[in-house]
Design a protein around this motif. Structure first.
Motif, mmCIF file in Angstrom:
data_model
loop_
_atom_site.group_PDB
_atom_site.id
_atom_site.type_symbol
_atom_site.label_atom_id
_atom_site.label_comp_id
_atom_site.label_asym_id
_atom_site.label_seq_id
_atom_site.Cartn_x
_atom_site.Cartn_y
_atom_site.Cartn_z
ATOM 1 N N SER A 138 0.823 -1.195 0.000
ATOM 2 C CA SER A 138 0.000 0.000 0.000
ATOM 3 C C SER A 138 0.863 1.253 0.000
ATOM 4 C CB SER A 138 -0.904 -0.028 1.233
ATOM 5 O OG SER A 138 -1.830 1.002 1.169
ATOM 6 N N GLY A 139 0.530 2.197 -0.848
ATOM 7 C CA GLY A 139 1.258 3.456 -0.885
ATOM 8 C C GLY A 139 2.465 3.435 -1.795
ATOM 9 N N LYS A 176 0.864 2.553 -7.089
ATOM 10 C CA LYS A 176 0.117 1.874 -8.163
ATOM 11 C C LYS A 176 -0.989 2.775 -8.721
ATOM 12 C CE LYS A 176 -1.216 -1.486 -5.398
ATOM 13 N NZ LYS A 176 -0.609 -1.085 -4.119
ATOM 14 N N SER A 177 -1.795 3.279 -7.802
ATOM 15 C CA SER A 177 -2.908 4.129 -8.251
ATOM 16 C C SER A 177 -2.387 5.351 -8.987
ATOM 17 C CB SER A 177 -3.746 4.576 -7.052
ATOM 18 O OG SER A 177 -4.373 3.478 -6.461
ATOM 19 N N THR A 178 -1.326 5.927 -8.434
ATOM 20 C CA THR A 178 -0.758 7.114 -9.059
ATOM 21 C C THR A 178 -0.345 6.813 -10.494
ATOM 22 O OG1 THR A 178 0.026 7.783 -6.890
ATOM 23 C CG2 THR A 178 0.959 8.928 -8.784
HETATM 24 N N1 LIG Z 1 -3.256 13.738 -3.651
HETATM 25 C C1 LIG Z 1 -2.182 13.314 -2.971
HETATM 26 N N2 LIG Z 1 -1.527 14.211 -2.195
HETATM 27 C C2 LIG Z 1 -0.433 13.820 -1.508
HETATM 28 N N3 LIG Z 1 0.047 12.602 -1.523
HETATM 29 C C3 LIG Z 1 -0.557 11.665 -2.259
HETATM 30 C C4 LIG Z 1 -1.721 11.984 -3.017
HETATM 31 N N4 LIG Z 1 -2.117 10.856 -3.652
HETATM 32 C C5 LIG Z 1 -1.258 9.911 -3.296
HETATM 33 N N5 LIG Z 1 -0.311 10.375 -2.463
HETATM 34 C C6 LIG Z 1 0.814 9.639 -1.917
HETATM 35 O O1 LIG Z 1 1.487 9.025 -2.964
HETATM 36 C C7 LIG Z 1 1.879 7.756 -2.580
HETATM 37 C C8 LIG Z 1 1.333 6.744 -3.541
HETATM 38 O O2 LIG Z 1 -0.033 6.649 -3.441
HETATM 39 P P1 LIG Z 1 -0.922 5.659 -4.282
HETATM 40 O O3 LIG Z 1 -2.353 5.973 -3.999
HETATM 41 O O4 LIG Z 1 -0.504 5.703 -5.697
HETATM 42 O O5 LIG Z 1 -0.550 4.249 -3.646
HETATM 43 P P2 LIG Z 1 -1.156 2.819 -3.955
HETATM 44 O O6 LIG Z 1 -0.037 2.007 -4.366
HETATM 45 O O7 LIG Z 1 -2.297 2.952 -4.895
HETATM 46 O O8 LIG Z 1 -1.665 2.367 -2.561
HETATM 47 P P3 LIG Z 1 -2.914 1.426 -2.206
HETATM 48 O O9 LIG Z 1 -2.495 0.042 -2.480
HETATM 49 O O10 LIG Z 1 -3.151 1.661 -0.777
HETATM 50 O O11 LIG Z 1 -4.043 1.881 -3.067
HETATM 51 C C9 LIG Z 1 1.389 7.530 -1.183
HETATM 52 O O12 LIG Z 1 2.463 7.733 -0.306
HETATM 53 C C10 LIG Z 1 0.342 8.556 -0.993
HETATM 54 O O13 LIG Z 1 0.313 8.986 0.330
#
Ligand SMILES: Nc1ncnc2c1ncn2[C@@H]1O[C@H](COP(=O)(O)OP(=O)(O)OP(=O)(O)O)[C@@H](O)[C@H]1O
Ligand SMILES: [Mg+2]
Lengths: 229, 851
Positions: free
Chosen positions: A47-48, A51-53
């Protein structure tokens, strides 16, 4: 490279930095990735890890701090908000973990939505939506409203919607993350089946090893970077 | 409890600063118009009252002629000998205009020696007053205000128009515009009594005797004793009661304007309700948390209302400030109207009045809280555990829709019933109630109306190209309640606009028809100085009439002479005309009765003719008797006929000229109408009259068309201020649309985000919000037109009839209906531009990802 391995998605040198309360947070660091046409790729990582980004940037709902993204060799840089919207509408289909459907539209209308936004003739669009819903096994739910659906049915609706404009790429962000395991398995079945039969390219972020075991390729991410590129 | 307020409340006002600000603007505008109108009316009335007061000086009692025609100065002897009189001062009074700029001022003729004990001027003078000039040379003492405007000083001369003629008067002194000299906004002059009487050609006549008594406790007794002893055409009054009389005459005027302003404030209540409801919806989680840890509904209610109070206090405070500023402009307008229609008033700046300001503030504050209470209750009635989606509340409200429809219909029926009720006293209290209930009732039907149109509209929209209309309709239906409130506010504003404009339009076309019917002669001659106010009734010099009668170009002459007189107790105009000539001139259109009989009875002097407002407001029917105080005592006349008249709501009584001359021994006339042998020569004859008399007499000569135009101009001026009120009400309503759409795009950000994610371009997102705005506008405009037409019938047939006694031919101007149906949706659409750009500007990422 066989024609199957022509890259559809190409990402290189991608950085994304969020300003979080004045302190910069690096969500993506120098990401390079290419996804072959017609393949199914899973993005995995804790998590974090970003991936989503990454999916958001590829899907055009977020913008990179630096680096390039292209789909079918077409560069992303310099596109304005309208052009990005058209990209989302025509070239990619998006599926999210939560809140995938417009609560005021019927299942069929939800599926048709991207095509309706494209001002396609309504009769044709609704017919195609009905056909896609049959593909995902929801032909008995056309006139239902989203709140009358189960979680799995909602995600299957979202899958059908992602396909309505025949995009070459489907981006799914934890599509089964919110479902119990048997429902998740069913939705996954439908997703992979539909994608493969329609010869689409799928990039899916997931925590599910079940899913990972059924795709062509698994890409691991950690702290905003890709481990096994 | 105090902690709760400190921690939870104010942050939200700051966070949603735009919405907070707009709601405050709404409250402020509502309070401002109410305060502005009340202050403006107050200023005009006070200006009149204080003119009376300062001129009365230290008089305890005043002896006045009831018909404004004065009384013989021999009366002084009877007064002097009355027991208890300490001192007295005879006064003659007129309002001439200066020759240079034709601005009026109050001119008193006084007995220089007896004057001292009532009014003092010497202390106010910059140099010694030239008494010799005053006593022997018809010298005049001017207030500095007049002197400066004219550029004259002691020793110069000043041109004054008296009885239509320019007279050069020596300036015997200049005094500060204080005390008596502050009357009429400081436009004041004083002369010696004898000189003034000669100048006014009223030798031996007084307008007033001011009295002071030896002992204040003797006042009532003396008043009664004098009234008994003196002839019937004079009255003994306390100075203070003179202001009251005028106020009574102006009350209907005041009440109508205030009621209109009240509608604007009413519209702003919708805004508060919506703002508070939106606020509690957004904070449902926080409210739920507070409740789950044991905050009682009463505590929460107090917390939320404390927050509304801040908004209400700030809004009302700004409203007061804005109201004072607006009153400045409104006061001039009101004064101009009051002067044109009733009595001469000159206002100089706004007179602040603590009770009015306090009332305005309290109204703004209390109404804001009242509007907020139901919104807060909605939020608190939801069970604690129910995870409250925004829609949950909307759905709860939807379930009550049928109850709302029934209630709305009941309110409308009550409105109908109230409109049938007779006036209370001489004010249409129930008529205003009926109008208010109409607006409330139709606003209550707004949600049902929205629902009614949304269904078919959405169906139709599926066949339109583009999905945006459908999405806009969905956005409206999911927030139906608040859309209905915003739409309802706009509807009320539109109804006010349509209602008042239709009433004014109907009135105007009625007057137009009447003017065309009754103004048939070719030229109309009167004194220019009389054009200033309805209360100026100086006669035209007799030789003018004599000469014009002999002109070969003139076929017929019709004359009119009006005096102000109390008939059956309140002031009205008694006009004398040659009944047959007036009839020939088309002046008389009767409501009913046998025309020939009416005319012959009036001509015989047994009967008088009364105008419709006179008859209606005093409940006099044809054949009833009216009491008219003549110089020989009160005489009773039959009201032989009732005629249509739109010149004065105070009423007009017409007496045959012969009878008037018999009673008053006065054959002067104030208005002359000429029928020419060749009507096409009217402009030439007009020029001849001006050439012949222009150098000596200040005549105003209207042609037929210019007189008609003048009357309609006067009419339009009277209603100018209502347009400003309509505009402000509409402005408040539009503010409501903006705030509602602002909260909508915030609440719906996930849906809008999803739409963007699946490929809606910015233009499409913008269109969805704009269509939502336009849709509200269309529904409000349609509802407003229907309600407005109903409102206009109440205004025409109930309120106006009961307040003023006009009978107005109801007519609807389709152009304004069409204009409203086009303009309101457009404005509403434009007001959505800002919320739309906020919706467009929100980044997509983030809005769709999280639960
Ligand atoms: N709008 C935002 N403002 C600040 N930080 C962000 C924002 N969106 C994401 N982050 C940060 O960027 C990093 C990556 O986030 P992301 O959502 O892409 O993770 P993820 O891999 O999708 O996690 P998960 O498996 O929990 O969905 C994280 O540390 C998150 O806190
Ligand atoms: Mg994620």
């Amino acid at each position: 490279m066989s024609h199957l391995e022509v890259p559809v998605i190409e990402v290189s040198g991608l950085y994304k930095t969020y300003a979080h309360g004045g302190r910069p947070v690096a969500a993506l660091r120098d990401v390079h990735l290419s996804v072959a046409k017609g393949s199914c790729t899973a993005l995995m990582g804790s998590s974090g890890c970003g991936k989503s980004t990454l999916l958001n940037i590829i899907g055009g709902i977020d913008t990179p701090s630096s680096g390039t993204v292209s789909i079918h060799g077409r560069e992303r840089k310099g596109r304005n908000e309208s052009e990005l919207a058209l990209l989302r509408r025509r070239e990619v289909g998006l599926i999210f973990q939560f809140f995938n459907l417009m609560p005021t539209m019927s299942v069929q209308e939800n599926v048709a939505l991207p095509a309706l936004l494209d001002a396609r003739p309504s009769g044709f669009v609704m017919e195609r939506a009905a056909w896609l819903l049959k593909e995902v096994g929801l032909d008995h739910r056309l006139d239902h409203m989203p709140h009358e659906l189960s979680g799995g049915e909602m995600q299957r609706t979202a899958i059908a919607r992602a396909l309505i404009n025949e995009p070459s790429v489907i981006l799914a962000d934890e599509p089964t993350g919110n479902l119990d395991s048997s429902t998740a398995a069913h939705v996954l079945e439908v997703l992979l089946d539909v994608v493969r039969r329609n010869e689409r390219t799928l990039l899916v972020a997931t925590h599910s090893h079940e899913l990972a075991s059924r795709v062509d390729r698994v890409v691991h991410m950690k702290d905003g970077a890709i481990l096994d590129a | 409890m105090r902690e709760l307020i400190r921690f939870v409340s104010l942050r939200h006002l700051v966070r949603d600063r735009w919405r907070t600000l707009l709601s405050m603007v709404g409250v402020a505008l509502g309070v401002a118009v109410l305060v502005a109108i009340r202050l403006a009316n107050h200023t005009a009335f006070e200006a009149f009252r204080s003119s009376v007061d300062v001129v009365a000086g230290s008089a305890d009692l005043q002896i006045l002629s009831v018909d404004g025609q004065g009384f013989p100065d021999g009366l002084v002897r009877q007064v002097r000998t009355a027991r208890g009189v300490r001192s007295f001062a005879p006064v003659i009074e007129t309002v001439p205009v200066t020759a240079s700029d034709e601005r009026p001022f109050l001119l008193l003729g006084v007995d220089v020696f007896s004057e001292r004990s009532f009014r003092r001027y010497t202390e106010l003078a910059d140099q010694e007053i030239d008494l010799a000039s005053m006593l022997t040379n018809e010298g005049i003492v001017l207030s500095a205000t007049v002197a400066e405007a004219e550029g004259v000083k002691r020793g110069d001369t000043i041109g004054v128009v008296i009885r239509g003629r320019v007279r050069q008067l020596a300036v015997a002194g200049v005094v500060e515009p204080e005390g008596p000299a502050s009357a009429m906004g400081g436009r004041f002059g004083v002369m010696d009594l004898g000189g003034a009487q000669r100048l006014l050609e009223r030798s031996g006549t007084l307008d007033r005797i001011d009295l002071s008594v030896e002992d204040a406790s003797l006042i009532p007794e003396l008043q009664e004793a004098l009234q008994e002893r003196l002839p019937a055409n004079v009255e003994v009054v306390r100075p203070a009661s003179r202001g009251e009389q005028t106020e009574k005459m102006l009350r209907a005027f005041d009440l109508n304007l205030t009621a209109l302003a009240g509608i604007a404030l009413f519209v702003s209540m919708f805004l508060i309700y919506n703002t508070v409801l939106t606020d509690v919806l957004r904070r449902r989680k926080e409210i739920g948390t507070l409740r789950s840890v044991g905050a009682t509904p009463v505590q929460l209610m107090a917390m939320l209302l404390a927050e509304v109070s801040v908004l209400a206090v700030v809004g009302s405070t700004f409203g007061l400030a804005l109201g004072i500023v607006l009153a400045e402009a409104a006061a001039e307008q009101v004064a101009a109207t009051v002067t044109a229609l009733y009595v001469l008033v000159a206002v100089e700046g706004v007179r602040l009045d603590a009770p009015i300001l306090l009332q305005g503030a309290i109204f703004g504050f209390v109404l804001s809280l009242l509007a907020a209470v139901p919104a807060v209750r909605e939020a608190l009635q939801v069970p604690v555990r129910e995870t409250m989606h925004t829609m949950a509340l909307e759905q709860r409200l939807a379930r009550r829709r049928s109850r709302m429809i029934v209630a709305g219909c009941v309110v409308l029926v009550l409105s109908g019933a109230a409109s049938l009720a007779p006036p209370l006293g001489d004010t249409p209290v129930l008529g205003f109630g009926s109008a208010m209930l109409l607006l409330v009732g139709s606003a209550m039907l707004m949600p049902a109306f929205l629902r009614l149109v949304a269904g078919p509209l959405r169906k139709a929209a599926t066949r339109w190209p583009g999905v945006e209309p459908r999405l806009a309709i969905d956005m409206m239906t999911t927030s139906l309640h608040r859309s209905a409130v915003a739409g309802g506010a706009l509807m009320v504003a539109v109804a006010m606009l349509i209602g008042v404009d239709t009433m004014v339009g109907s009135f105007r076309s009625t007057v137009e028809v009447w003017v065309r019917q009754t103004i048939r002669f070719d030229l109309f001659v009167s004194l220019r100085s009389n054009a200033i106010s309805a209360s100026s009734q100086t006669p035209v010099p007799a030789e003018v009439l004599q000469e014009l009668r002999a002109w070969p170009a003139v076929r017929t002459v019709d004359t009119f002479r009006g005096i102000r007189i109390p008939v059956n107790g309140s002031t009205t105009t008694l006009g004398n005309v040659d009944i047959l000539a007036a009839d020939r001139a088309g002046r008389l259109v009767f409501l009913d009765g046998d025309r020939r009989q009416i005319l012959s009875e009036a001509e015989s002097g047994e009967g008088v003719l009364v105008s419709e407002p006179f008859a209606l407001r005093r409940g006099i029917g044809r054949g009833d008797r009216v009491s008219i105080p003549t110089p020989e005592g009160v005489r009773s006349y039959r009201a032989s006929g009732i005629f249509y008249d739109y010149t004065s709501d105070a009423g007009l009584v017409l007496m045959h000229r012969g009878e008037f001359i018999r009673q008053w021994k006065d054959s002067s006339v104030t208005n002359i109408a000429l029928e020419l042998v060749d009507p096409s020569l009217a402009p030439q004859v007009q020029e001849q009259i001006e050439r012949r008399f222009g150098s000596t007499v200040g005549l105003l000569v209207h042609t037929n068309s210019s007189l008609r135009a003048h009357i309609l101009d006067l009419f339009d001026q009277t209603f100018a201020i209502t347009y400003a009120l309509e505009l402000i009400a509409a402005l408040i309503a539009i503010t409501g649309v903006v705030t509602t759409l602002l909260s909508m795009v915030t609440e719906r950000q996930r849906e809008l985000g999803l739409l963007k994610a699946v490929g809606a371009v910015p233009g499409q997102i913008r269109r969805i919000v704009l269509y939502h705005g336009a849709l509200l506008g269309v529904v409000a405009a349609v509802g407003g037109v229907v309600t407005g037409l109903a409102l206009s019938t109440i205004l025409v047939y109930v309120i106006n009839r009961q307040s003023f006694g006009w009978s107005i031919q109801f007519s609807v101007d389709p152009t304004i209906l069409v204009a409203v149906l086009l303009v309101i949706p457009t404005v509403s659409l434009l007001s959505a531009l800002w919320p739309a750009s906020i919706a467009v500007g929100r980044p997509v990422a983030g809005t769709v990802h999280y639960e």
